[in-house]
Design an enzyme around this catalytic site. Structure first.
Site, short mmCIF file in Angstrom:
data_model
loop_
_atom_site.label_atom_id
_atom_site.label_comp_id
_atom_site.label_asym_id
_atom_site.label_seq_id
_atom_site.Cartn_x
_atom_site.Cartn_y
_atom_site.Cartn_z
N TYR A 146 29.51 27.01 27.24
CA TYR A 146 29.04 26.32 26.14
C TYR A 146 28.15 27.12 25.71
O TYR A 146 28.16 27.17 24.43
CB TYR A 146 28.60 25.09 26.74
CG TYR A 146 27.81 24.19 25.33
CD1 TYR A 146 28.50 23.81 24.49
CD2 TYR A 146 26.25 24.02 25.12
CE1 TYR A 146 28.01 22.96 23.38
CE2 TYR A 146 25.78 23.56 24.20
CZ TYR A 146 26.78 23.10 23.04
OH TYR A 146 26.13 22.45 21.97
N TYR A 166 34.52 24.02 31.36
CA TYR A 166 33.34 25.04 30.85
C TYR A 166 32.22 24.15 31.40
O TYR A 166 32.04 22.99 31.60
CB TYR A 166 33.16 25.14 29.45
CG TYR A 166 32.90 24.13 28.68
CD1 TYR A 166 31.49 23.63 28.31
CD2 TYR A 166 33.81 23.20 27.94
CE1 TYR A 166 31.00 22.45 27.65
CE2 TYR A 166 33.15 22.07 27.01
CZ TYR A 166 32.28 21.68 26.93
OH TYR A 166 31.77 20.68 26.44
N CYS A 167 30.93 25.16 31.50
CA CYS A 167 29.75 24.53 31.78
C CYS A 167 28.43 25.29 30.95
O CYS A 167 29.09 25.66 29.85
CB CYS A 167 29.31 24.64 33.42
SG CYS A 167 29.33 26.48 34.14
N TRP A 168 27.43 25.38 31.37
CA TRP A 168 26.58 25.95 30.30
C TRP A 168 26.61 27.48 30.23
O TRP A 168 26.91 27.87 29.09
CB TRP A 168 25.10 25.94 30.89
CG TRP A 168 24.04 26.57 30.40
CD1 TRP A 168 23.06 27.18 30.84
CD2 TRP A 168 23.75 26.69 28.90
NE1 TRP A 168 22.20 27.87 29.75
CE2 TRP A 168 22.46 27.36 28.76
CE3 TRP A 168 24.45 26.10 27.69
CZ2 TRP A 168 21.99 27.77 27.41
CZ3 TRP A 168 23.64 26.25 26.31
CH2 TRP A 168 22.47 27.24 26.35
#
Length: 351
Positions: A123, A94-96
């Site tokens: 996230y 995952y990232c932002w």
């Protein structure tokens, strides 16, 4: 192997099976992250700022090209790191927002045979969930008592007996006083504390009572969510009592072994409230290892503060319970019997 996009609902079960990689910068990760995740940044802090600035000034195409220019030379390092840490080649990424950074990392990993589950919404989706969860309605039962009555120990005993608890001080890495940070790990950020808090709440049944130790709004430098704190003030409270000698002995057991200089600094932080004379007396007793004296001295202040906080609780919802001279097993039984006055008849789960 191809990646698979997963929803937050799917994420909860999959994370029990596979490790998680956070593709955000190290600064974002330190601020907050999904507990248990490992950080492999696609862009470092400085690189992220540079790409973000370029995006604002020249648009997404220039920013994307710059991002690849910065991270491209590190592709082999990222892959070696991932292969070393995750030899089974199955991960959640995952990232932002579930965008470019996690897509790049997913693409890289699939190139060397990884099975990748990428969290849709990233996230931000997880954080929205945890933010809302700690602000929902909960069925609370507050365990109160002056400093030294052993509330935290009893909370653990209640959990061992099958009760639902939330250990706020444990989650906050702080025991809730001027001395509360001594010997504790660094406190998490407010955001990460809420993540940990929400993770603990997710394990509980919202239809059943949850025991929570009585706290002020702040635990160290962390602040409880307003709605949860308001629910604590409105919830039934069992105010346990112990003799002064028992309280002093318990505090001495937990704090007398700590470094003298840290104990003195904790007293100095209270100087404005204690006054010059009592502060000097407490420090002198610490230096002389006269632990009963400095603890008794400080309890005068802490008892007044507790009485003040107790008055904030909703009237008519407090039970006083004297546990003087009782061991933890007997005290736990008495607490469960007292609980029945608020929540129906208590039955011993072992019978």
């Amino acid at each position: 192997m191809a990646e698979q996009l997963i929803s937050l609902d799917e994420f909860w079960s999959l994370r029990e099976q596979f490790p998680m990689i956070d593709a955000r910068s190290e600064g974002e990760f330190e601020q907050s992250h999904i507990p248990g995740a490992i950080n492999i940044p696609i862009l470092t802090n400085a690189e992220r700022i540079a790409v973000g600035t370029l995006y604002k000034e020249k648009g997404s195409e220039e920013a994307t090209l710059k991002g690849f220019e910065l991270v491209g030379p590190r592709f082999h390092v990222i892959l070696r790191d991932a292969l070393t840490q995750f030899p089974k080649k199955k991960v959640i990424v995952y990232c932002w927002r579930g965008g470019m950074r996690s897509q790049i990392l997913s693409w890289l990993l699939t190139m060397v045979g990884f099975e990748v589950f990428r969290l849709k919404g990233g996230y931000k989706t997880y954080r929205t969930h945890t933010y809302e969860l700690v602000r929902k309605d909960w069925n609370l039962l507050i365990l109160g008592g002056k400093t030294g009555t052993g509330k935290t120990r009893l909370l653990q005993k209640l959990q061992e007996s099958g009760e639902q608890i939330i250990d706020l001080e444990g989650l906050a890495n702080h025991k809730g006083s001027s001395f509360g940070s001594i010997g504790q790990p660094a406190q998490p950020t407010v955001e990460q504390f809420e993540n940990l808090f929400a993770e603990a709440l997710r394990q509980l049944n919202p239809a059943k009572e949850i025991w929570v130790e009585n706290e002020s709004r702040k635990i160290g430098r962390l602040v409880l969510p307003d709605k949860f704190y308001e629910q604590m003030l409105e919830a039934p409270l069992i105010d346990i009592q112990k003799s002064a000698q028992e309280r002093i002995a318990l505090i001495a057991e937990e704090y007398a072994c700590l470094p003298t200089d840290e104990l003195i600094l904790a007293v100095l932080r209270l100087k404005k409230r204690l006054g010059g004379l009592r502060t000097s007396q407490a420090i002198e007793a610490i230096v002389e290892e006269n632990h009963s004296d400095w603890i008794a001295n400080l309890l005068i202040y802490y008892d007044k503060a507790y009485t003040f906080d107790l008055e904030k609780h909703e009237a008519g919802k407090t039970i006083q319970l004297d546990l003087s001279g009782m061991d933890e097993e007997t005290s736990t039984k008495k607490l469960l019997e007292a609980k029945s006055q608020f929540h129906g008849k208590y039955t011993n789960p072992t019978h």
